[in-house]
Write an enzyme that holds these catalytic residues in place. Structure first.
Site, PDB file in Angstrom:
ATOM      1  N   ASN A   1       0.802  -1.235   0.000  1.00 54.54           N
ATOM      2  CA  ASN A   1       0.000   0.000   0.000  1.00 54.54           C
ATOM      3  C   ASN A   1       0.828   1.274   0.000  1.00 54.54           C
ATOM      4  OD1 ASN A   1      -2.376   1.809   0.823  1.00 54.54           O
ATOM      5  ND2 ASN A   1      -0.998   1.987   2.572  1.00 54.54           N
TER       6      ASN A   1
ATOM      7  N   TYR B   1       5.872   8.542 -11.437  1.00 52.62           N
ATOM      8  CA  TYR B   1       4.931   7.818 -10.557  1.00 52.62           C
ATOM      9  C   TYR B   1       4.115   6.830 -11.407  1.00 52.62           C
ATOM     10  CZ  TYR B   1       0.793   7.481  -7.392  1.00 52.62           C
ATOM     11  OH  TYR B   1      -0.249   7.053  -6.596  1.00 52.62           O
TER      12      TYR B   1
ATOM     13  N   LYS C   1       3.876   2.753 -11.060  1.00 53.92           N
ATOM     14  CA  LYS C   1       2.606   2.058 -10.800  1.00 53.92           C
ATOM     15  C   LYS C   1       2.269   1.087 -11.945  1.00 53.92           C
ATOM     16  CE  LYS C   1       1.195   3.869  -6.816  1.00 53.92           C
ATOM     17  NZ  LYS C   1       1.144   3.040  -5.595  1.00 53.92           N
TER      18      LYS C   1
HETATM   19  N1  LIG Z   1      -4.906   9.151  -2.408  1.00 52.59           N
HETATM   20  C1  LIG Z   1      -5.189   8.924  -3.674  1.00 52.59           C
HETATM   21  O1  LIG Z   1      -5.955   9.667  -4.336  1.00 52.59           O
HETATM   22  C2  LIG Z   1      -4.590   7.742  -4.390  1.00 52.59           C
HETATM   23  C3  LIG Z   1      -5.024   7.464  -5.693  1.00 52.59           C
HETATM   24  C4  LIG Z   1      -4.510   6.353  -6.339  1.00 52.59           C
HETATM   25  C5  LIG Z   1      -3.596   5.538  -5.713  1.00 52.59           C
HETATM   26  N2  LIG Z   1      -3.182   5.827  -4.456  1.00 52.59           N
HETATM   27  C6  LIG Z   1      -2.230   4.905  -3.822  1.00 52.59           C
HETATM   28  O2  LIG Z   1      -2.813   4.428  -2.641  1.00 52.59           O
HETATM   29  C7  LIG Z   1      -1.777   4.087  -1.692  1.00 52.59           C
HETATM   30  C8  LIG Z   1      -2.087   4.742  -0.351  1.00 52.59           C
HETATM   31  O3  LIG Z   1      -2.146   6.140  -0.543  1.00 52.59           O
HETATM   32  P1  LIG Z   1      -2.698   7.149   0.568  1.00 52.59           P
HETATM   33  O4  LIG Z   1      -3.367   8.227  -0.198  1.00 52.59           O
HETATM   34  O5  LIG Z   1      -3.431   6.410   1.631  1.00 52.59           O
HETATM   35  O6  LIG Z   1      -1.285   7.725   1.123  1.00 52.59           O
HETATM   36  P2  LIG Z   1      -0.914   8.504   2.457  1.00 52.59           P
HETATM   37  O7  LIG Z   1      -2.121   8.992   3.180  1.00 52.59           O
HETATM   38  O8  LIG Z   1       0.134   9.492   2.075  1.00 52.59           O
HETATM   39  O9  LIG Z   1      -0.235   7.352   3.356  1.00 52.59           O
HETATM   40  C9  LIG Z   1       0.969   6.761   2.922  1.00 52.59           C
HETATM   41  C10 LIG Z   1       1.469   5.771   3.971  1.00 52.59           C
HETATM   42  O10 LIG Z   1       2.721   5.259   3.498  1.00 52.59           O
HETATM   43  C11 LIG Z   1       3.760   5.630   4.405  1.00 52.59           C
HETATM   44  N3  LIG Z   1       4.947   6.005   3.640  1.00 52.59           N
HETATM   45  C12 LIG Z   1       5.077   7.029   2.748  1.00 52.59           C
HETATM   46  N4  LIG Z   1       6.343   7.090   2.297  1.00 52.59           N
HETATM   47  C13 LIG Z   1       7.015   6.084   2.923  1.00 52.59           C
HETATM   48  C14 LIG Z   1       8.366   5.648   2.904  1.00 52.59           C
HETATM   49  N5  LIG Z   1       9.303   6.256   2.160  1.00 52.59           N
HETATM   50  N6  LIG Z   1       8.716   4.577   3.639  1.00 52.59           N
HETATM   51  C15 LIG Z   1       7.800   3.948   4.435  1.00 52.59           C
HETATM   52  N7  LIG Z   1       6.515   4.317   4.500  1.00 52.59           N
HETATM   53  C16 LIG Z   1       6.128   5.369   3.767  1.00 52.59           C
HETATM   54  C17 LIG Z   1       3.219   6.816   5.201  1.00 52.59           C
HETATM   55  O11 LIG Z   1       3.821   6.959   6.506  1.00 52.59           O
HETATM   56  P3  LIG Z   1       5.150   7.866   6.740  1.00 52.59           P
HETATM   57  O12 LIG Z   1       4.963   9.143   5.990  1.00 52.59           O
HETATM   58  O13 LIG Z   1       5.262   8.046   8.244  1.00 52.59           O
HETATM   59  O14 LIG Z   1       6.299   7.066   6.220  1.00 52.59           O
HETATM   60  C18 LIG Z   1       1.751   6.413   5.330  1.00 52.59           C
HETATM   61  O15 LIG Z   1       1.599   5.441   6.338  1.00 52.59           O
HETATM   62  C19 LIG Z   1      -0.466   4.571  -2.337  1.00 52.59           C
HETATM   63  O16 LIG Z   1       0.185   3.487  -2.960  1.00 52.59           O
HETATM   64  C20 LIG Z   1      -0.927   5.560  -3.399  1.00 52.59           C
HETATM   65  O17 LIG Z   1      -0.003   5.658  -4.462  1.00 52.59           O
HETATM   66  C21 LIG Z   1      -3.653   6.909  -3.763  1.00 52.59           C
END
Ligand SMILES: NC(=O)c1ccc[n+]([C@@H]2O[C@H](COP(=O)([O-])OP(=O)(O)OC[C@H]3O[C@@H](n4cnc5c(N)ncnc54)[C@H](OP(=O)(O)O)[C@@H]3O)[C@@H](O)[C@H]2O)c1
Length: 247
Positions: A91, A155, A159
């Site tokens: 994730n 990115y 993906k």
């Molecule tokens: N939000 C959207 O609209 C969206 C759309 C399509 C796909 N996605 C995908 O969905 C997934 C979850 O996204 P989200 O929106 O829930 O993200 P988020 O709220 O930014 O959460 C990301 C999580 O990953 C951890 N993380 C980030 N960078 C890291 C690193 N270098 N090493 C270890 N942990 C790390 C963060 O904790 P720390 O910062 O403390 O490390 C946090 O727990 C991702 O793969 C994203 O690409 C999101």
């Protein structure tokens, strides 16, 4: 793995479980009776609260995706603590929006390592633990993998790589009872997308047939479906969940 450990409920590994989609998944998997291991760079109130509430069934460690050795070390800690892994949700992800012609080389590497190389290392380490009893792997991709948008080329490359990785892996791991699928979400609110302007948010909403943005809960529903026995004959697939914006 001892019988005693395997009787204590299945074990899920969720990368990036401290907030956003990962947080919802961790909460729901624990509520389903799974033991859960997760990592992020920093702890927060959520991870500290769970560590206190579930001292036996929840593991959080500080791991940076930019250090694949630390990712593998984390899986060793999961093995020592829980004995096995039944579900991996890849994730955690990283998004910098920058135009390709000007993005710095180190930022390119950051995006590729965090969104592709680290999940590949995490998958290998977890799949080796799933070999005996089978399991399920879900990669979290993005609609950027299947549609072109400005400012996210690297990115998108990572993906799309993750989706191809999942399809090929499903062929290799199906015979040992491991299913591999990809979830391809559209835009949902989280810290990752917090710098999207109100104007762009409205544009996305306008272009989405269902007329709104998604929620992390809705994305989690689809992840849990792919992870569940209801999806037991599904492998090597990508499921798009985006309110129809890519249709
Ligand atoms: N939000 C959207 O609209 C969206 C759309 C399509 C796909 N996605 C995908 O969905 C997934 C979850 O996204 P989200 O929106 O829930 O993200 P988020 O709220 O930014 O959460 C990301 C999580 O990953 C951890 N993380 C980030 N960078 C890291 C690193 N270098 N090493 C270890 N942990 C790390 C963060 O904790 P720390 O910062 O403390 O490390 C946090 O727990 C991702 O793969 C994203 O690409 C999101």
């Amino acid at each position: 793995m001892s019988e005693r450990l395997s009787e204590r409920g299945p074990v899920a590994v969720v990368s990036g479980g401290s907030r956003g989609l990962g947080r919802v998944l961790v909460e729901r998997l624990l509520a389903e009776g799974r033991r859960v291991a997760t990592f992020s760079r920093k702890p927060n109130e959520f991870t500290e609260g769970l560590a206190a509430a579930y001292p036996e069934d929840f593991l959080w460690e500080s791991v940076d995706l930019h250090d694949p050795g630390a990712v593998r070390q984390f899986v060793k800690a999961v093995k020592e603590r829980f004995g096995t892994v039944d579900l991996l949700v890849n994730n955690a992800g990283l998004l910098h929006q920058e135009l390709f012609l000007t993005i710095a080389p180190n930022r390119i590497d950051d995006l590729l390592v965090a969104n592709l190389a680290a999940p590949v290392h995490l998958t290998q380490a977890c799949a080796r633990l799933m070999m005996r009893d089978g399991g399920s792997i879900v990669h979290i991709s993005s609609i950027n993998a299947i549609r072109g948008y400005r400012g996210v080329a690297v990115y998108a490359a990572a993906k799309a790589g993750l989706e191809g990785f999942g399809r090929a892996l499903a062929r290799e791991l199906g015979p040992v009872g491991i299913r591999v699928n990809t979830l391809t979400p559209g835009f949902f609110d989280s810290e990752l997308t917090s710098d999207v302007t109100e104007r762009n948010r409205e544009k996305i909403q306008h272009r989405t047939p269902l007329g709104r943005l998604g929620t992390a809960e809705e994305i989690a529903d689809a992840v849990l479906f792919l992870a569940s026995s209801q999806a037991r004959f599904i492998t090597g697939q990508s499921l798009v969940i985006d309110g129809g914006i890519t249709c």
